[in-house]
Design a protein around this motif. Sequence first.
Motif, PDB file in Angstrom:
ATOM      1  N   PHE A  33      25.696  66.732  44.021  1.00  0.00           N
ATOM      2  CA  PHE A  33      25.118  65.589  44.670  1.00  0.00           C
ATOM      3  C   PHE A  33      23.530  65.688  44.831  1.00  0.00           C
ATOM      4  CE2 PHE A  33      24.602  63.191  48.567  1.00  0.00           C
ATOM      5  CZ  PHE A  33      24.876  61.849  48.189  1.00  0.00           C
ATOM      6  N   ALA A  34      23.232  66.868  45.249  1.00  0.00           N
ATOM      7  CA  ALA A  34      21.701  66.976  45.329  1.00  0.00           C
ATOM      8  C   ALA A  34      20.791  66.787  44.180  1.00  0.00           C
ATOM      9  CB  ALA A  34      21.480  68.373  45.824  1.00  0.00           C
ATOM     10  N   GLY A  35      21.522  67.410  42.979  1.00  0.00           N
ATOM     11  CA  GLY A  35      20.924  67.177  41.786  1.00  0.00           C
ATOM     12  C   GLY A  35      20.782  65.402  41.451  1.00  0.00           C
ATOM     13  N   TYR A  36      21.890  64.717  41.751  1.00  0.00           N
ATOM     14  CA  TYR A  36      21.951  63.602  41.420  1.00  0.00           C
ATOM     15  C   TYR A  36      20.906  62.570  42.259  1.00  0.00           C
ATOM     16  CZ  TYR A  36      23.152  58.471  41.561  1.00  0.00           C
ATOM     17  OH  TYR A  36      23.183  57.043  41.528  1.00  0.00           O
ATOM     18  N   THR A  37      20.647  62.966  43.557  1.00  0.00           N
ATOM     19  CA  THR A  37      19.537  62.490  44.257  1.00  0.00           C
ATOM     20  C   THR A  37      18.181  62.378  43.566  1.00  0.00           C
ATOM     21  OG1 THR A  37      18.876  64.353  45.652  1.00  0.00           O
ATOM     22  CG2 THR A  37      20.713  62.816  46.388  1.00  0.00           C
ATOM     23  N   VAL A  38      17.890  63.468  43.041  1.00  0.00           N
ATOM     24  CA  VAL A  38      16.591  63.871  42.249  1.00  0.00           C
ATOM     25  C   VAL A  38      16.647  62.902  40.891  1.00  0.00           C
ATOM     26  CG1 VAL A  38      15.560  65.464  40.868  1.00  0.00           C
ATOM     27  CG2 VAL A  38      16.611  66.448  42.742  1.00  0.00           C
ATOM     28  N   TRP A  39      17.928  62.944  40.210  1.00  0.00           N
ATOM     29  CA  TRP A  39      17.995  61.907  39.162  1.00  0.00           C
ATOM     30  C   TRP A  39      17.840  60.306  39.573  1.00  0.00           C
ATOM     31  CZ3 TRP A  39      19.051  61.223  34.166  1.00  0.00           C
ATOM     32  CH2 TRP A  39      19.753  60.181  33.600  1.00  0.00           C
ATOM     33  N   ALA A  40      18.120  60.140  40.758  1.00  0.00           N
ATOM     34  CA  ALA A  40      18.211  58.622  41.249  1.00  0.00           C
ATOM     35  C   ALA A  40      16.627  58.443  41.612  1.00  0.00           C
ATOM     36  CB  ALA A  40      19.039  58.662  42.429  1.00  0.00           C
ATOM     37  N   GLY A  41      15.966  59.337  42.141  1.00  0.00           N
ATOM     38  CA  GLY A  41      14.468  59.472  42.330  1.00  0.00           C
ATOM     39  C   GLY A  41      13.839  59.086  41.040  1.00  0.00           C
ATOM     40  N   VAL A  42      14.091  59.570  40.112  1.00  0.00           N
ATOM     41  CA  VAL A  42      13.392  59.465  38.627  1.00  0.00           C
ATOM     42  C   VAL A  42      13.642  57.910  38.549  1.00  0.00           C
ATOM     43  CG1 VAL A  42      13.266  59.817  36.331  1.00  0.00           C
ATOM     44  CG2 VAL A  42      13.552  61.907  37.765  1.00  0.00           C
ATOM     45  N   TRP A  43      14.568  57.304  38.512  1.00  0.00           N
ATOM     46  CA  TRP A  43      15.029  56.017  38.292  1.00  0.00           C
ATOM     47  C   TRP A  43      14.211  54.952  39.119  1.00  0.00           C
ATOM     48  CZ3 TRP A  43      18.505  53.946  34.241  1.00  0.00           C
ATOM     49  CH2 TRP A  43      18.727  54.713  33.191  1.00  0.00           C
ATOM     50  N   THR A  44      14.505  55.586  40.628  1.00  0.00           N
ATOM     51  CA  THR A  44      13.913  54.485  41.479  1.00  0.00           C
ATOM     52  C   THR A  44      12.221  54.372  41.232  1.00  0.00           C
ATOM     53  OG1 THR A  44      15.436  55.260  43.052  1.00  0.00           O
ATOM     54  CG2 THR A  44      13.514  54.406  43.658  1.00  0.00           C
ATOM     55  N   THR A  45      11.587  55.620  41.018  1.00  0.00           N
ATOM     56  CA  THR A  45      10.062  55.529  40.553  1.00  0.00           C
ATOM     57  C   THR A  45      10.075  54.740  39.482  1.00  0.00           C
ATOM     58  OG1 THR A  45       9.987  57.837  41.460  1.00  0.00           O
ATOM     59  CG2 THR A  45       8.183  56.934  40.055  1.00  0.00           C
ATOM     60  N   THR A 158      24.368  55.289  38.477  1.00  0.00           N
ATOM     61  CA  THR A 158      22.878  55.144  38.262  1.00  0.00           C
ATOM     62  C   THR A 158      22.653  53.372  38.093  1.00  0.00           C
ATOM     63  OG1 THR A 158      22.674  56.896  36.806  1.00  0.00           O
ATOM     64  CG2 THR A 158      20.959  55.355  36.811  1.00  0.00           C
ATOM     65  N   ALA A 159      23.670  52.636  37.763  1.00  0.00           N
ATOM     66  CA  ALA A 159      23.354  51.435  37.510  1.00  0.00           C
ATOM     67  C   ALA A 159      24.072  50.577  38.732  1.00  0.00           C
ATOM     68  CB  ALA A 159      24.012  50.697  36.362  1.00  0.00           C
ATOM     69  N   GLY A 160      24.825  51.240  39.520  1.00  0.00           N
ATOM     70  CA  GLY A 160      25.574  50.661  40.459  1.00  0.00           C
ATOM     71  C   GLY A 160      26.642  49.768  40.168  1.00  0.00           C
ATOM     72  N   GLN A 161      27.436  50.113  39.162  1.00  0.00           N
ATOM     73  CA  GLN A 161      28.384  49.237  38.524  1.00  0.00           C
ATOM     74  C   GLN A 161      29.619  49.425  39.555  1.00  0.00           C
ATOM     75  OE1 GLN A 161      29.851  47.440  36.292  1.00  0.00           O
ATOM     76  NE2 GLN A 161      28.191  46.590  35.219  1.00  0.00           N
ATOM     77  N   VAL A 162      30.624  48.574  38.905  1.00  0.00           N
ATOM     78  CA  VAL A 162      31.784  48.337  39.907  1.00  0.00           C
ATOM     79  C   VAL A 162      33.121  49.041  39.223  1.00  0.00           C
ATOM     80  CG1 VAL A 162      31.254  46.303  40.846  1.00  0.00           C
ATOM     81  CG2 VAL A 162      32.540  46.093  38.686  1.00  0.00           C
ATOM     82  N   ASN A 163      32.907  49.805  37.903  1.00  0.00           N
ATOM     83  CA  ASN A 163      33.987  49.951  37.058  1.00  0.00           C
ATOM     84  C   ASN A 163      34.782  51.395  37.746  1.00  0.00           C
ATOM     85  OD1 ASN A 163      33.442  48.559  34.539  1.00  0.00           O
ATOM     86  ND2 ASN A 163      31.569  49.919  34.717  1.00  0.00           N
ATOM     87  N   LEU A 164      34.158  52.015  38.613  1.00  0.00           N
ATOM     88  CA  LEU A 164      35.080  53.162  39.298  1.00  0.00           C
ATOM     89  C   LEU A 164      35.787  52.360  40.230  1.00  0.00           C
ATOM     90  CD1 LEU A 164      32.353  55.746  39.841  1.00  0.00           C
ATOM     91  CD2 LEU A 164      34.472  56.056  38.773  1.00  0.00           C
ATOM     92  N   GLY A 368      14.010  56.504  27.172  1.00  0.00           N
ATOM     93  CA  GLY A 368      14.156  55.174  27.163  1.00  0.00           C
ATOM     94  C   GLY A 368      12.943  54.220  27.651  1.00  0.00           C
ATOM     95  N   ARG A 369      13.349  52.951  28.021  1.00  0.00           N
ATOM     96  CA  ARG A 369      12.243  52.015  28.564  1.00  0.00           C
ATOM     97  C   ARG A 369      11.682  52.632  29.843  1.00  0.00           C
ATOM     98  NH1 ARG A 369      15.035  48.263  32.498  1.00  0.00           N
ATOM     99  NH2 ARG A 369      16.966  49.286  32.311  1.00  0.00           N
ATOM    100  N   LYS A 370      10.504  52.427  30.112  1.00  0.00           N
ATOM    101  CA  LYS A 370       9.830  52.911  31.324  1.00  0.00           C
ATOM    102  C   LYS A 370       9.900  54.374  31.349  1.00  0.00           C
ATOM    103  CE  LYS A 370      10.233  48.704  34.026  1.00  0.00           C
ATOM    104  NZ  LYS A 370      10.453  47.762  35.142  1.00  0.00           N
ATOM    105  N   ASP A 371       9.914  54.789  30.267  1.00  0.00           N
ATOM    106  CA  ASP A 371       9.917  56.477  30.137  1.00  0.00           C
ATOM    107  C   ASP A 371      11.305  57.228  31.040  1.00  0.00           C
ATOM    108  OD1 ASP A 371       7.534  56.743  28.589  1.00  0.00           O
ATOM    109  OD2 ASP A 371       6.536  56.453  30.456  1.00  0.00           O
ATOM    110  N   ILE A 372      12.229  56.348  31.382  1.00  0.00           N
ATOM    111  CA  ILE A 372      13.444  56.946  32.058  1.00  0.00           C
ATOM    112  C   ILE A 372      14.258  57.704  30.865  1.00  0.00           C
ATOM    113  CG2 ILE A 372      13.667  55.147  33.785  1.00  0.00           C
ATOM    114  CD1 ILE A 372      15.718  53.959  31.781  1.00  0.00           C
ATOM    115  N   PRO A 373      14.919  58.946  31.579  1.00  0.00           N
ATOM    116  CA  PRO A 373      15.679  59.642  30.453  1.00  0.00           C
ATOM    117  C   PRO A 373      16.750  58.834  29.876  1.00  0.00           C
ATOM    118  CG  PRO A 373      15.279  60.787  32.652  1.00  0.00           C
ATOM    119  CD  PRO A 373      15.187  59.542  32.655  1.00  0.00           C
ATOM    120  N   LEU A 374      17.019  59.121  28.445  1.00  0.00           N
ATOM    121  CA  LEU A 374      17.924  58.613  27.776  1.00  0.00           C
ATOM    122  C   LEU A 374      18.993  59.644  27.409  1.00  0.00           C
ATOM    123  CD1 LEU A 374      18.791  56.052  26.061  1.00  0.00           C
ATOM    124  CD2 LEU A 374      17.764  57.277  23.952  1.00  0.00           C
ATOM    125  N   VAL A 375      20.308  59.452  28.177  1.00  0.00           N
ATOM    126  CA  VAL A 375      21.056  60.336  28.210  1.00  0.00           C
ATOM    127  C   VAL A 375      22.539  60.067  27.639  1.00  0.00           C
ATOM    128  CG1 VAL A 375      20.071  61.402  30.308  1.00  0.00           C
ATOM    129  CG2 VAL A 375      22.099  59.441  30.536  1.00  0.00           C
TER     130      VAL A 375
END
Length: 421
Positions: A33-45, A158-164, A368-375
């Motif tokens: 979960f802590a690692g995800y917050t770092v990941w989310a920060g990259v996308w937020t930036t 990351t996208a905030g999707q509804v699939n889950l 990817g676009r805006k230099d976000i990681p393509l995973v």
Amino acid sequence: MAKVVLPVSPVERKLPAPTWWTILAGALLLVVFAGYTVWAGVWTTAGVYLEDFRSYVATGKAVRAGTPLYEQGVSHLPTIGGTFKYTPFAAGLFVPLTAIPKLLLPLFALLVNLFSLLAVIWICLGSLGYARDNGRIAATAALTALALPLQPVLMNFTAGQVNLILLLLVLADLTGRNRWWTGAGVGLAAAIKLTPAIFVVYLLLTRRFKAAAVSVATFAATVLAGFIALPRDSAAFWAANIADPSRITGDSDATAPENQSIRGALARILDIPDVSGPIWIPIAAAVAAAAFWIALRAHRNNQELLAVSVIGALMVLVTPWTWTHYWVWFIPFFAMAATAAHNARTWYPAAALTATYLLLFSWQVGTGRKDIPLVGLVVLPENYAPPAQAAAHALYVVLGLALLLLAGVRPTWLSPPTHKS
């Protein structure tokens, strides 16, 4: 007359629950979960975090303002083509999001997806017969921590999707005890995104006519509610060609690696950007016939989680356009395989699970676009060798078909048959 087997709670099993394991499982979840917050920060930036979720909030605002949702050139939502992609009923569900303070919206989206993932794993373990004890709690935490870095799951967060949420609705509805409202979860999921309507066919094939009727009635009630609340938008949505994939993808062609459906795989193999129905529908129909037979047999053997998961995998395989984040239906198979590996007397199941996990892991393969990681190997970029690209771009379709084959040939490797208590 065909034999009808109703889902029942199997004989309860126990998972190990030593104190060290419970602490370790909880710590693992916190670290991920802590690692995800770092990941989310990259996308937020980069300004692209929770893009789909933000479109849901914008849709809720459009409903309140009376702005058209489905008119090209008139609707101005932050989506492909500017139009809303789901049903008018779904648009109404997003209105309450507009009452949440803007600063709390990311936290809300995160907690909803995290709760959904935890609940899905918990339900899967329960359907496999594990007792509600500390062992199941620890296993739920550990499997949730391991599932979050899987590319389809991570991209949902990351996208905030509804699939889950849709996955949770279907599993909670169909893998528990039969009640008078069984089928409502399927109807509600279909009322949001249409594709879960395939489970109504499954209910009919398993002769659960009451549950199928509840599903249809729930869906019909949501359509009626949509016409009452949003008559113009409802007329526009239901009058359109809802099976047209361009409604979702805009001008994107079917060969894009993000399209992890049978249609997408065939489009890439044949190099046809807009592969026509006569090419892909017969193949999809053959896969569907096999999948329904496999699910029906699993249901008769009281392997309900396996049966429902097979139909879920089928659903995303035969959808004309399947984004990689639709493949959250790998999660129930992951839970089944993990418990099978735990109970196995050989190392082969664990090795197979590990190899599959590594294929689904969110490895960074580019930028990817805006230099976000393509995973994710599934979206391997063009700077890799063509054979590697071709194999990677077919990954989820091949894995989905392999899981259907395994469920058909060796179902007990995933879900040992249980008996009524």
